[in-house]
Design a protein around this motif. Structure first.
Motif, mmCIF file in Angstrom:
data_model
loop_
_atom_site.group_PDB
_atom_site.id
_atom_site.type_symbol
_atom_site.label_atom_id
_atom_site.label_comp_id
_atom_site.label_asym_id
_atom_site.label_seq_id
_atom_site.Cartn_x
_atom_site.Cartn_y
_atom_site.Cartn_z
ATOM 1 N N PHE A 90 -10.312 -17.565 -18.326
ATOM 2 C CA PHE A 90 -10.906 -17.694 -17.440
ATOM 3 C C PHE A 90 -9.260 -17.931 -16.181
ATOM 4 O O PHE A 90 -9.137 -18.537 -16.292
ATOM 5 N N ILE A 91 -9.557 -17.071 -15.281
ATOM 6 C CA ILE A 91 -9.131 -17.533 -13.713
ATOM 7 C C ILE A 91 -9.770 -16.953 -12.483
ATOM 8 O O ILE A 91 -10.636 -16.793 -12.782
ATOM 9 N N ASP A 92 -8.942 -18.183 -11.237
ATOM 10 C CA ASP A 92 -9.633 -17.421 -10.320
ATOM 11 C C ASP A 92 -11.364 -18.645 -9.745
ATOM 12 O O ASP A 92 -11.828 -18.037 -10.074
ATOM 13 N N PHE A 93 -11.308 -19.561 -9.896
ATOM 14 C CA PHE A 93 -12.076 -20.239 -9.994
ATOM 15 C C PHE A 93 -11.950 -20.808 -8.219
ATOM 16 O O PHE A 93 -12.247 -22.048 -7.795
ATOM 17 N N GLN A 94 -11.875 -20.000 -7.191
ATOM 18 C CA GLN A 94 -12.044 -20.613 -5.994
ATOM 19 C C GLN A 94 -13.592 -20.343 -5.751
ATOM 20 O O GLN A 94 -14.657 -21.735 -5.035
ATOM 21 N N PHE A 95 -14.549 -19.379 -6.316
ATOM 22 C CA PHE A 95 -16.086 -19.960 -5.865
ATOM 23 C C PHE A 95 -16.783 -20.721 -6.875
ATOM 24 O O PHE A 95 -18.707 -20.819 -8.076
ATOM 25 N N THR A 96 -16.607 -21.158 -8.374
ATOM 26 C CA THR A 96 -16.911 -22.145 -8.787
ATOM 27 C C THR A 96 -18.258 -22.849 -8.431
ATOM 28 O O THR A 96 -17.914 -23.682 -7.470
ATOM 29 N N VAL A 97 -19.825 -22.303 -8.980
ATOM 30 C CA VAL A 97 -20.747 -23.134 -8.429
ATOM 31 C C VAL A 97 -21.312 -24.792 -9.351
ATOM 32 O O VAL A 97 -21.279 -24.469 -10.797
ATOM 33 N N TRP A 98 -22.125 -25.126 -9.148
ATOM 34 C CA TRP A 98 -22.656 -25.665 -10.282
ATOM 35 C C TRP A 98 -24.577 -25.104 -10.015
ATOM 36 O O TRP A 98 -24.989 -24.867 -8.837
ATOM 37 N N ASN A 99 -24.637 -24.094 -11.270
ATOM 38 C CA ASN A 99 -25.750 -23.430 -10.859
ATOM 39 C C ASN A 99 -26.398 -22.765 -12.604
ATOM 40 O O ASN A 99 -25.811 -23.591 -13.073
ATOM 41 N N SER A 100 -26.660 -22.032 -11.896
ATOM 42 C CA SER A 100 -27.237 -21.605 -13.399
ATOM 43 C C SER A 100 -26.881 -20.441 -13.516
ATOM 44 O O SER A 100 -26.202 -19.400 -13.545
ATOM 45 N N PRO A 101 -26.156 -21.030 -15.231
ATOM 46 C CA PRO A 101 -25.571 -19.976 -16.294
ATOM 47 C C PRO A 101 -26.233 -18.262 -15.845
ATOM 48 O O PRO A 101 -25.183 -17.310 -16.189
ATOM 49 N N ALA A 102 -27.236 -17.781 -15.791
ATOM 50 C CA ALA A 102 -27.749 -16.577 -15.464
ATOM 51 C C ALA A 102 -26.632 -15.971 -14.874
ATOM 52 O O ALA A 102 -26.728 -15.212 -14.073
ATOM 53 N N ILE A 103 -26.066 -17.150 -13.338
ATOM 54 C CA ILE A 103 -25.604 -15.840 -12.093
ATOM 55 C C ILE A 103 -24.044 -15.390 -12.668
ATOM 56 O O ILE A 103 -23.959 -14.199 -12.614
ATOM 57 N N ASP A 104 -23.688 -16.347 -13.891
ATOM 58 C CA ASP A 104 -22.449 -15.500 -13.988
ATOM 59 C C ASP A 104 -22.335 -14.662 -14.964
ATOM 60 O O ASP A 104 -21.951 -13.844 -15.281
ATOM 61 N N LEU A 105 -24.118 -14.636 -15.997
ATOM 62 C CA LEU A 105 -24.493 -13.288 -17.220
ATOM 63 C C LEU A 105 -23.815 -12.308 -16.127
ATOM 64 O O LEU A 105 -24.216 -10.855 -15.932
ATOM 65 N N HIS A 106 -25.703 -12.467 -15.173
ATOM 66 C CA HIS A 106 -26.187 -10.638 -14.449
ATOM 67 C C HIS A 106 -24.641 -10.162 -13.905
ATOM 68 O O HIS A 106 -24.317 -9.307 -13.632
ATOM 69 N N TYR A 107 -24.555 -11.072 -12.924
ATOM 70 C CA TYR A 107 -22.770 -11.419 -12.336
ATOM 71 C C TYR A 107 -21.376 -9.923 -13.297
ATOM 72 O O TYR A 107 -20.928 -9.154 -12.972
ATOM 73 N N ALA A 115 -28.493 -6.774 -8.787
ATOM 74 C CA ALA A 115 -28.494 -6.271 -7.483
ATOM 75 C C ALA A 115 -27.363 -5.903 -6.623
ATOM 76 O O ALA A 115 -26.645 -5.185 -5.928
ATOM 77 N N PHE A 116 -26.777 -7.316 -6.949
ATOM 78 C CA PHE A 116 -26.373 -7.745 -5.101
ATOM 79 C C PHE A 116 -24.784 -7.811 -6.497
ATOM 80 O O PHE A 116 -23.550 -7.022 -5.097
ATOM 81 N N ALA A 117 -24.334 -7.643 -7.470
ATOM 82 C CA ALA A 117 -23.461 -7.655 -7.632
ATOM 83 C C ALA A 117 -23.436 -5.959 -7.926
ATOM 84 O O ALA A 117 -21.782 -5.891 -7.642
ATOM 85 N N SER A 118 -24.513 -5.263 -8.201
ATOM 86 C CA SER A 118 -23.984 -3.666 -8.164
ATOM 87 C C SER A 118 -23.317 -3.546 -7.618
ATOM 88 O O SER A 118 -22.639 -1.978 -7.105
ATOM 89 N N LEU A 119 -24.688 -3.431 -6.548
ATOM 90 C CA LEU A 119 -25.003 -2.279 -4.702
ATOM 91 C C LEU A 119 -23.119 -3.146 -4.258
ATOM 92 O O LEU A 119 -23.749 -2.109 -3.545
ATOM 93 N N VAL A 145 -20.717 -23.685 -13.099
ATOM 94 C CA VAL A 145 -20.621 -21.611 -13.339
ATOM 95 C C VAL A 145 -19.636 -21.253 -12.699
ATOM 96 O O VAL A 145 -18.640 -21.694 -12.012
ATOM 97 N N HIS A 146 -19.073 -20.510 -13.181
ATOM 98 C CA HIS A 146 -17.103 -19.617 -12.404
ATOM 99 C C HIS A 146 -17.271 -19.269 -11.346
ATOM 100 O O HIS A 146 -16.646 -19.013 -10.293
ATOM 101 N N GLY A 147 -19.216 -18.671 -11.175
ATOM 102 C CA GLY A 147 -19.190 -18.157 -9.802
ATOM 103 C C GLY A 147 -18.636 -16.464 -9.489
ATOM 104 O O GLY A 147 -19.218 -15.607 -8.510
ATOM 105 N N ASP A 148 -17.697 -16.093 -9.907
ATOM 106 C CA ASP A 148 -17.133 -14.814 -9.647
ATOM 107 C C ASP A 148 -16.365 -14.388 -10.510
ATOM 108 O O ASP A 148 -15.218 -13.881 -10.484
ATOM 109 N N LEU A 149 -17.172 -14.468 -11.843
ATOM 110 C CA LEU A 149 -16.962 -13.562 -13.153
ATOM 111 C C LEU A 149 -16.911 -12.295 -13.822
ATOM 112 O O LEU A 149 -17.731 -11.580 -13.998
ATOM 113 N N TRP A 150 -15.263 -11.335 -13.343
ATOM 114 C CA TRP A 150 -15.369 -10.100 -13.273
ATOM 115 C C TRP A 150 -14.121 -9.533 -14.328
ATOM 116 O O TRP A 150 -13.318 -10.391 -14.057
ATOM 117 N N THR A 151 -13.616 -8.168 -14.384
ATOM 118 C CA THR A 151 -13.049 -7.841 -15.542
ATOM 119 C C THR A 151 -11.511 -8.875 -14.720
ATOM 120 O O THR A 151 -10.648 -8.940 -15.562
#
Length: 420
Positions: free
Chosen positions: A283-300, A357-361, A259-265
């Protein structure tokens, strides 16, 4: 405020000399006759655009093949903060610089081949790499603005058409990552488990605590929000890392991938057709790319990058759209692992919801900051008067206070502000 007017100068790396650039361009263009004539260096991004690296645009004028005619082009140079910068101290513990260099050198070219050759999508997936310099923790990229790629406005956010395009490209990226791991089982074994939340380091904890405390202080300005939510935010300060790690723990039944891990505008660039409609997203900026659930990219992505009427109301629809694209790509690429049903994936999406919650707050307020204070990770970490003023300004703007009236109830109704 335009990005150009918001640019703040920073010193160029001392090693970024004409001789250094000429050497790298000779290798990139495969032409030893290339001679650099002029090198112009300037900041590439503005205040509040990036909190984890230094981006520099270099304009080069050069001659080649013995010709006296000058050619010119531009590149982007991504470098780390100075060693003594507080941001560098935080980021180093997450291995972000070595991981991004690995991504551009080893992983992204393979993913691009899979998407192009097996998914049949010839559109660009990422910026071409000119040079990776591990000794200096730096990467030189193509300047995609030359191909008329541009970043959407981080303040106005993305509309429906842009959102669907990003989800389509994200599904391809995730499918290719899953297929690559299946074919090369150890390719993501090292350094791909260090997202913002992980089991190894809590370097971001002071940042998250300081920002949540600033959010709590901002609620003093609204008695209704204060009464309903301040005590919950105060409790969250001490538990944010626990809940974050819980949301990124991989369960046996989870579908996981790269997953990209830091997917924002500002980490997405768009190209447009003659009618002005978005035709490609990279996509650019792959510093926080990780092996995890794609759901974290979607929420973020949903909670940091979509227009207000979309991000809270249309999530189930967006997840379904993404999921069907993902399944189609996984089948085309002949992925042999277990593919969940839509119902199972929606449950997986919900189980990772603290990421919303983490991403928005915590992360969105610095992302959309447009005030006059210096925007930097150092300011978030600092307890000085200047640092406190910046953090207060993040949450006390009229726009952020308005947004909290929608975001806090949305998160609270999902149980994300209660004990978990």
């Amino acid at each position: 405020m335009s990005q150009e007017s918001n640019l703040k100068p920073h010193p160029a790396p001392a090693w970024l000399t004409p001789k250094y650039v000429e050497e790298k361009l000779c290798i990139y263009f495969k032409d030893d006759s290339l001679s650099l004539k002029n090198l112009h260096i300037k900041p590439a991004i503005g205040n509040g655009e990036n909190y984890s690296s230094v981006m520099t645009r270099i304009n080069v004028e050069y001659t080649a093949h013995g010709s006296k005619d000058k050619l010119s082009t531009t590149f982007l140079v991504k470098t780390t903060f100075a060693d003594k910068d507080p941001a560098a101290c935080v980021l180093m513990s997450y291995g972000v610089y070595t991981r991004e260099m690995d991504m551009y050198e080893r992983i992204l070219p393979r993913l691009s081949d899979l998407v192009r050759n097996e998914l049949g999508d010839n559109r660009k997936l990422f910026a071409g790499t000119v040079n990776v310099d591990r000794a200096r923790d730096s990467i030189i990229f193509e300047d995609l603005s030359l191909e008329k790629y541009k970043v959407a406005c981080r303040l106005n956010k993305l509309d429906l058409e842009h959102t669907y395009l990003v989800l389509e490209k994200l599904a391809s990226f995730h499918a290719a990552g899953a297929a690559l791991a299946e074919r090369q089982p150890k390719i993501f074994a090292d350094n791909y488990d260090l997202g913002f939340y992980n089991k190894h380091t809590r370097g971001y904890e002071p940042i998250m605590r300081n920002l949540l405390q600033a959010l709590s202080r901002s609620l003093e300005l609204d008695q209704d929000l204060k009464k309903r939510y301040q005590w919950k935010i105060d409790r969250l300060v001490d538990r944010v890392m626990d809940y974050g790690e819980q949301s990124t723990t991989i369960n046996p039944e989870d579908f996981v991938t790269l997953v990209h891990g830091d997917l924002w505008t500002t980490n997405i660039m768009f190209q447009y057709d003659a009618e002005g409609r978005p035709s490609n997203a990279i996509f650019i900026d792959f510093q926080f790319t990780v092996w995890n659930s794609p759901a974290i990219d979607l929420h973020y992505f949903f909670l940091t990058s979509l227009q207000e009427n979309l991000r809270l109301e249309k999530q189930p629809e967006f997840v379904q759209f993404y999921f069907y694209k993902l399944v189609d790509a996984l089948k085309k690429i002949k992925y042999s692992g277990r593919i969940p049903s839509l119902f199972e994936f929606q449950q997986q999406f919900r189980s990772k919801a603290f990421y919303a919650a983490f991403a928005s707050l915590i992360f969105e307020p610095p992302m959309v900051y447009n005030g006059k204070e210096e925007a930097s990770m150092q300011q978030i970490l600092s307890l000085s008067a200047k640092g406190m003023r910046f953090k207060n300004d993040l949450y006390q703007s009229e726009e952020m206070r308005r947004k909290l009236h929608y975001t806090l109830p949305f998160l609270d109704h999902l149980g994300l502000l209660d004990e978990m």
